[in-house]
Design a protein around this motif. Structure first.
Motif, PDB file in Angstrom:
ATOM      1  N   ARG A   1       0.841  -1.212   0.000  1.00  0.00           N
ATOM      2  CA  ARG A   1       0.000   0.000   0.000  1.00  0.00           C
ATOM      3  C   ARG A   1       0.866   1.248   0.000  1.00  0.00           C
ATOM      4  O   ARG A   1       0.530   2.240  -0.646  1.00  0.00           O
ATOM      5  N   LEU A   2       1.971   1.197   0.721  1.00  0.00           N
ATOM      6  CA  LEU A   2       2.888   2.336   0.743  1.00  0.00           C
ATOM      7  C   LEU A   2       3.511   2.534  -0.643  1.00  0.00           C
ATOM      8  O   LEU A   2       3.665   3.666  -1.102  1.00  0.00           O
ATOM      9  N   LEU A   3       3.850   1.444  -1.311  1.00  0.00           N
ATOM     10  CA  LEU A   3       4.367   1.539  -2.679  1.00  0.00           C
ATOM     11  C   LEU A   3       3.326   2.163  -3.604  1.00  0.00           C
ATOM     12  O   LEU A   3       3.654   3.034  -4.420  1.00  0.00           O
ATOM     13  N   ASP A   4       2.074   1.746  -3.481  1.00  0.00           N
ATOM     14  CA  ASP A   4       1.008   2.337  -4.286  1.00  0.00           C
ATOM     15  C   ASP A   4       0.932   3.847  -4.052  1.00  0.00           C
ATOM     16  O   ASP A   4       0.777   4.631  -4.988  1.00  0.00           O
ATOM     17  N   ARG A   5       1.056   4.241  -2.802  1.00  0.00           N
ATOM     18  CA  ARG A   5       1.003   5.671  -2.457  1.00  0.00           C
ATOM     19  C   ARG A   5       2.200   6.407  -3.057  1.00  0.00           C
ATOM     20  O   ARG A   5       2.055   7.492  -3.609  1.00  0.00           O
ATOM     21  N   ALA A   6       3.383   5.810  -2.964  1.00  0.00           N
ATOM     22  CA  ALA A   6       4.595   6.427  -3.518  1.00  0.00           C
ATOM     23  C   ALA A   6       4.439   6.644  -5.022  1.00  0.00           C
ATOM     24  O   ALA A   6       4.780   7.712  -5.551  1.00  0.00           O
ATOM     25  N   GLN A   7       3.907   5.651  -5.715  1.00  0.00           N
ATOM     26  CA  GLN A   7       3.731   5.778  -7.162  1.00  0.00           C
ATOM     27  C   GLN A   7       2.650   6.800  -7.508  1.00  0.00           C
ATOM     28  O   GLN A   7       2.766   7.523  -8.497  1.00  0.00           O
ATOM     29  N   ALA A   8       1.616   6.891  -6.694  1.00  0.00           N
ATOM     30  CA  ALA A   8       0.582   7.901  -6.911  1.00  0.00           C
ATOM     31  C   ALA A   8       1.154   9.306  -6.721  1.00  0.00           C
ATOM     32  O   ALA A   8       0.799  10.235  -7.468  1.00  0.00           O
ATOM     33  N   ILE A   9       2.050   9.463  -5.756  1.00  0.00           N
ATOM     34  CA  ILE A   9       2.697  10.763  -5.546  1.00  0.00           C
ATOM     35  C   ILE A   9       3.542  11.110  -6.760  1.00  0.00           C
ATOM     36  O   ILE A   9       3.506  12.241  -7.256  1.00  0.00           O
ATOM     37  N   GLU A  10       4.321  10.145  -7.247  1.00  0.00           N
ATOM     38  CA  GLU A  10       5.122  10.385  -8.456  1.00  0.00           C
ATOM     39  C   GLU A  10       4.220  10.805  -9.619  1.00  0.00           C
ATOM     40  O   GLU A  10       4.522  11.774 -10.331  1.00  0.00           O
TER      41      GLU A  10
ATOM     42  N   ALA B   1      15.925   7.308 -16.655  1.00  0.00           N
ATOM     43  CA  ALA B   1      15.707   8.556 -17.378  1.00  0.00           C
ATOM     44  C   ALA B   1      15.462   9.693 -16.386  1.00  0.00           C
ATOM     45  O   ALA B   1      15.039   9.449 -15.247  1.00  0.00           O
ATOM     46  N   PRO B   2      15.735  10.931 -16.784  1.00  0.00           N
ATOM     47  CA  PRO B   2      15.427  12.064 -15.915  1.00  0.00           C
ATOM     48  C   PRO B   2      13.960  12.016 -15.474  1.00  0.00           C
ATOM     49  O   PRO B   2      13.097  11.510 -16.198  1.00  0.00           O
ATOM     50  N   ARG B   3      13.701  12.546 -14.283  1.00  0.00           N
ATOM     51  CA  ARG B   3      12.347  12.457 -13.742  1.00  0.00           C
ATOM     52  C   ARG B   3      12.006  13.664 -12.881  1.00  0.00           C
ATOM     53  O   ARG B   3      12.876  14.221 -12.221  1.00  0.00           O
ATOM     54  N   THR B   4      10.727  14.009 -12.902  1.00  0.00           N
ATOM     55  CA  THR B   4      10.256  15.108 -12.068  1.00  0.00           C
ATOM     56  C   THR B   4      10.272  14.731 -10.600  1.00  0.00           C
ATOM     57  O   THR B   4      10.501  15.590  -9.741  1.00  0.00           O
ATOM     58  N   LEU B   5      10.010  13.451 -10.317  1.00  0.00           N
ATOM     59  CA  LEU B   5       9.995  13.008  -8.924  1.00  0.00           C
ATOM     60  C   LEU B   5      10.194  11.505  -8.854  1.00  0.00           C
ATOM     61  O   LEU B   5       9.599  10.755  -9.624  1.00  0.00           O
ATOM     62  N   ASP B   6      11.027  11.102  -7.927  1.00  0.00           N
ATOM     63  CA  ASP B   6      11.263   9.699  -7.637  1.00  0.00           C
ATOM     64  C   ASP B   6      10.988   9.515  -6.147  1.00  0.00           C
ATOM     65  O   ASP B   6      11.545  10.251  -5.316  1.00  0.00           O
ATOM     66  N   VAL B   7      10.104   8.596  -5.805  1.00  0.00           N
ATOM     67  CA  VAL B   7       9.787   8.288  -4.405  1.00  0.00           C
ATOM     68  C   VAL B   7      10.075   6.802  -4.221  1.00  0.00           C
ATOM     69  O   VAL B   7       9.310   5.958  -4.676  1.00  0.00           O
ATOM     70  N   ASP B   8      11.198   6.496  -3.580  1.00  0.00           N
ATOM     71  CA  ASP B   8      11.637   5.103  -3.432  1.00  0.00           C
ATOM     72  C   ASP B   8      11.522   4.630  -1.989  1.00  0.00           C
ATOM     73  O   ASP B   8      11.987   5.304  -1.069  1.00  0.00           O
ATOM     74  N   LEU B   9      10.921   3.454  -1.822  1.00  0.00           N
ATOM     75  CA  LEU B   9      10.906   2.815  -0.514  1.00  0.00           C
ATOM     76  C   LEU B   9      12.257   2.137  -0.321  1.00  0.00           C
ATOM     77  O   LEU B   9      12.614   1.243  -1.080  1.00  0.00           O
ATOM     78  N   ILE B  10      12.997   2.569   0.673  1.00  0.00           N
ATOM     79  CA  ILE B  10      14.319   2.007   0.955  1.00  0.00           C
ATOM     80  C   ILE B  10      14.179   0.849   1.940  1.00  0.00           C
ATOM     81  O   ILE B  10      14.750  -0.213   1.754  1.00  0.00           O
ATOM     82  N   ALA B  11      13.394   1.080   2.982  1.00  0.00           N
ATOM     83  CA  ALA B  11      13.163   0.051   4.000  1.00  0.00           C
ATOM     84  C   ALA B  11      11.787   0.264   4.600  1.00  0.00           C
ATOM     85  O   ALA B  11      11.361   1.404   4.809  1.00  0.00           O
ATOM     86  N   VAL B  12      11.106  -0.850   4.881  1.00  0.00           N
ATOM     87  CA  VAL B  12       9.804  -0.817   5.551  1.00  0.00           C
ATOM     88  C   VAL B  12       9.912  -1.807   6.705  1.00  0.00           C
ATOM     89  O   VAL B  12       9.712  -3.013   6.529  1.00  0.00           O
ATOM     90  N   GLY B  13      10.298  -1.286   7.868  1.00  0.00           N
ATOM     91  CA  GLY B  13      10.523  -2.154   9.020  1.00  0.00           C
ATOM     92  C   GLY B  13      11.520  -3.239   8.665  1.00  0.00           C
ATOM     93  O   GLY B  13      12.540  -2.974   8.026  1.00  0.00           O
ATOM     94  N   ASP B  14      11.210  -4.457   9.054  1.00  0.00           N
ATOM     95  CA  ASP B  14      12.099  -5.581   8.733  1.00  0.00           C
ATOM     96  C   ASP B  14      11.555  -6.399   7.572  1.00  0.00           C
ATOM     97  O   ASP B  14      11.907  -7.564   7.391  1.00  0.00           O
ATOM     98  N   ARG B  15      10.690  -5.792   6.776  1.00  0.00           N
ATOM     99  CA  ARG B  15      10.094  -6.480   5.636  1.00  0.00           C
ATOM    100  C   ARG B  15      11.109  -6.729   4.539  1.00  0.00           C
ATOM    101  O   ARG B  15      11.916  -5.872   4.215  1.00  0.00           O
ATOM    102  N   ARG B  16      11.014  -7.905   3.951  1.00  0.00           N
ATOM    103  CA  ARG B  16      11.809  -8.251   2.774  1.00  0.00           C
ATOM    104  C   ARG B  16      10.839  -8.566   1.649  1.00  0.00           C
ATOM    105  O   ARG B  16       9.798  -9.179   1.882  1.00  0.00           O
ATOM    106  N   SER B  17      11.182  -8.174   0.447  1.00  0.00           N
ATOM    107  CA  SER B  17      10.361  -8.485  -0.716  1.00  0.00           C
ATOM    108  C   SER B  17      11.276  -8.571  -1.924  1.00  0.00           C
ATOM    109  O   SER B  17      12.187  -7.753  -2.083  1.00  0.00           O
ATOM    110  N   ASP B  18      11.043  -9.558  -2.764  1.00  0.00           N
ATOM    111  CA  ASP B  18      11.848  -9.711  -3.972  1.00  0.00           C
ATOM    112  C   ASP B  18      10.944  -9.955  -5.184  1.00  0.00           C
ATOM    113  O   ASP B  18      11.280 -10.718  -6.072  1.00  0.00           O
ATOM    114  N   SER B  19       9.817  -9.271  -5.212  1.00  0.00           N
ATOM    115  CA  SER B  19       8.909  -9.402  -6.350  1.00  0.00           C
ATOM    116  C   SER B  19       9.276  -8.362  -7.404  1.00  0.00           C
ATOM    117  O   SER B  19      10.019  -7.420  -7.123  1.00  0.00           O
TER     118      SER B  19
END
Length: 189
Positions: free
Chosen positions: A91-100, A113-131
């Motif tokens: 859900r946080l990723l969805d929000r980050a992409q909506a902000i972008e 490529a150059p971009r007006t805005l990049d919102v990257d999730l670096i860490a979310v607690g101790d969550r791991r994801s490799d999708s």
């Protein structure tokens, strides 16, 4: 300013009663097209207005030379935001992409490529994801001074999951190509 919740408390959804843990989130912001500072400030404003997200820190702004970008790309402005959230990583990723998207981010076929805005999730607690949709911790954060230095400014004792102390990682990569922009201060209100 929004009060920061105690990270040791589990939040109960008021509608469903579902219990959700509060997680520490590290979010990197970057912009190298258009009104760069305005885009960073706007992203912070939208994050601050997001239900179930409580901003706890905003780093100084750094200007950085582009990394792995097409020739002729302009310098980036970068910052890191720390927050607590009960939102899931997806859900946080969805929000980050909506902000972008709200800041006219174009996703083309050209990598980095150059971009007006990049919102990257670096860490979310101790969550791991490799999708394909979400990789946590961010797969290149440990080698990016424009992420590590602002994060270190906020949390000198921070650790990046699976990579170790941010201070040690920053020492390895150095700060070449980074310039502190003391003239630009991001606000949380």
């Amino acid at each position: 300013m929004t009060e920061t919740p105690n990270p040791n408390i589990v939040d109960a959804d008021t509608l469903t009663g579902e219990m959700r843990p509060i997680r520490r989130v590290v979010i990197a912001l970057g912009s190298n097209l258009g009104e760069r500072f305005t885009a960073l400030q706007g992203a912070i404003g939208v994050l601050a207005d997001t239900p179930e997200v409580w901003i706890t820190g905003v780093s100084p702004v750094y200007e950085s030379t582009p990394v792995d970008c097409p020739p002729g790309a302009q310098d980036f402005l970068n910052a890191v935001v720390l927050a607590d959230t009960t939102l899931s990583a997806h859900r946080l990723l969805d929000r980050a992409q909506a902000i972008e998207d709200a800041f006219d981010r174009e996703r083309g076929e050209v990598k980095n490529a150059p971009r007006t805005l990049d919102v990257d999730l670096i860490a979310v607690g101790d969550r791991r994801s490799d999708s394909d949709a979400l990789r946590l911790p961010h797969p290149r954060a440990h080698e990016r001074p424009f992420v590590l230095k602002p994060w270190h400014d906020l949390e000198p004792d921070a650790e990046l999951l699976d990579h170790g102390p941010v201070a040690v990682l920053l020492e390895k990569v150095g700060t070449e190509g980074l310039k502190l922009r003391e003239d630009l201060v991001l606000e949380t209100e």
